[in-house]
Design a protein around this motif. Structure first.
Motif, mmCIF file in Angstrom:
data_model
loop_
_atom_site.group_PDB
_atom_site.id
_atom_site.type_symbol
_atom_site.label_atom_id
_atom_site.label_comp_id
_atom_site.label_asym_id
_atom_site.label_seq_id
_atom_site.Cartn_x
_atom_site.Cartn_y
_atom_site.Cartn_z
ATOM 1 N N THR A 137 50.800 87.583 38.354
ATOM 2 C CA THR A 137 49.395 87.801 37.883
ATOM 3 C C THR A 137 49.427 87.979 35.961
ATOM 4 O O THR A 137 50.062 88.765 35.442
ATOM 5 C CB THR A 137 48.904 89.139 38.210
ATOM 6 O OG1 THR A 137 48.797 89.312 39.603
ATOM 7 C CG2 THR A 137 47.460 89.519 37.637
ATOM 8 N N ASP A 170 40.107 80.766 35.415
ATOM 9 C CA ASP A 170 39.872 80.911 36.570
ATOM 10 C C ASP A 170 40.406 79.491 37.279
ATOM 11 O O ASP A 170 40.946 78.506 36.515
ATOM 12 C CB ASP A 170 38.388 80.746 36.900
ATOM 13 C CG ASP A 170 37.615 81.965 36.518
ATOM 14 O OD1 ASP A 170 38.395 82.934 36.796
ATOM 15 O OD2 ASP A 170 36.483 81.997 36.271
ATOM 16 N N SER A 202 48.322 82.749 39.306
ATOM 17 C CA SER A 202 47.124 82.890 38.549
ATOM 18 C C SER A 202 47.371 81.453 37.660
ATOM 19 O O SER A 202 48.161 80.958 37.768
ATOM 20 C CB SER A 202 47.173 84.138 37.819
ATOM 21 O OG SER A 202 48.437 84.479 37.106
ATOM 22 N N LEU A 212 43.642 83.106 29.602
ATOM 23 C CA LEU A 212 43.424 83.156 31.101
ATOM 24 C C LEU A 212 42.553 82.539 31.631
ATOM 25 O O LEU A 212 41.195 82.254 30.906
ATOM 26 C CB LEU A 212 43.512 84.658 31.656
ATOM 27 C CG LEU A 212 44.210 85.802 31.085
ATOM 28 C CD1 LEU A 212 44.018 87.067 31.560
ATOM 29 C CD2 LEU A 212 45.684 85.445 31.234
ATOM 30 N N GLN A 218 49.427 76.838 36.648
ATOM 31 C CA GLN A 218 49.441 77.776 37.950
ATOM 32 C C GLN A 218 50.873 78.303 37.638
ATOM 33 O O GLN A 218 51.782 77.748 37.950
ATOM 34 C CB GLN A 218 49.095 76.981 38.955
ATOM 35 C CG GLN A 218 49.010 77.882 40.022
ATOM 36 C CD GLN A 218 48.699 77.223 41.541
ATOM 37 O OE1 GLN A 218 48.912 76.060 41.776
ATOM 38 N NE2 GLN A 218 48.334 77.974 42.573
#
Length: 208
Positions: free
Chosen positions: A79, A108, A128, A106, A75
């Motif tokens: 961005t 979720d 992100s 990338l 994390q």
């Protein structure tokens, strides 16, 4: 047969059994005698730590020459973009030399356990998640790599080492596998560097 423990190391636990500064160690979670960490995981990182009672297996997991892939979920502050991932794969310059990711993508936010304590949230700063795979184990390497591309790491979880994964193990708990190693001198030198030893059978155990 060798014993391998897959341990989900919580945040702020040392990857060792003793400490002179009264910090939490593995001894608070693992009561099995004669097993030792195969590699390390930083004090402020979470996730998969492997321990074994076999010195040969310990060396094959932790020795950089075997280049066993390690996958992290990071994390990060800011961005993250595909460009950041391409930079990490191409390689960045660190104080102890260049470092490049084997893979980066990338992702979720993963379905993870809560971190205790939680990360400090900043209302006006985005964050992100990226999945980063490396085959080295330098000190705080992933954190330094993400910082080098302008993405400071806020939380870091090691999700996998080779094919071993942490996703079905709760924080502070472990699972035991029985691993079969080839006889010394016969096939070790022929095994591809990124392949882990196979296991013949597995047993499961959770600490009550």
């Amino acid at each position: 047969m060798s014993k391998l423990l897959l341990f989900n190391k919580p945040f702020h636990v040392l990857s060792q059994f003793t400490d002179s500064e009264a910090r939490k160690t593995l001894s608070e979670f693992i009561e099995i005698k004669g097993v030792y960490p195969a590699g390390r995981l930083d004090y402020d990182s979470e996730g998969l730590l492997l321990l074994t009672d076999d010195g040969q297996l310990q060396a094959q997991i932790s020795n950089p020459k075997f280049k066993l892939n390690k996958t992290y979920w990071a994390q990060v502050e800011g961005t993250a973009t595909e460009t950041h991932c391409l930079e990490l794969i191409a390689g960045v310059s660190l104080k102890d030399g260049p470092a490049a990711a084997v893979a980066c993508k990338l992702m979720d936010p993963p379905n993870l356990w809560p971190r205790i304590p939680p990360i400090r949230e900043r209302q006006n700063v985005a964050d992100s998640w990226i999945e980063l795979t490396i085959n080295e184990g330098r000190n705080r390497q992933v954190r330094r790599m993400t910082a080098a591309v302008g993405l400071p790491t806020l939380r870091l979880v090691r999700a996998a080492i080779g094919d071993w994964k942490v996703t079905d193990i709760a924080p502070g708990e472990h699972r035991i596998e029985t691993v079969h190693l080839p006889e010394a001198g016969k096939t070790r030198s022929k095994r591809p560097a990124n392949k882990r030893p196979s296991y013949k059978s597995a047993s499961h155990k959770r600490r009550s």
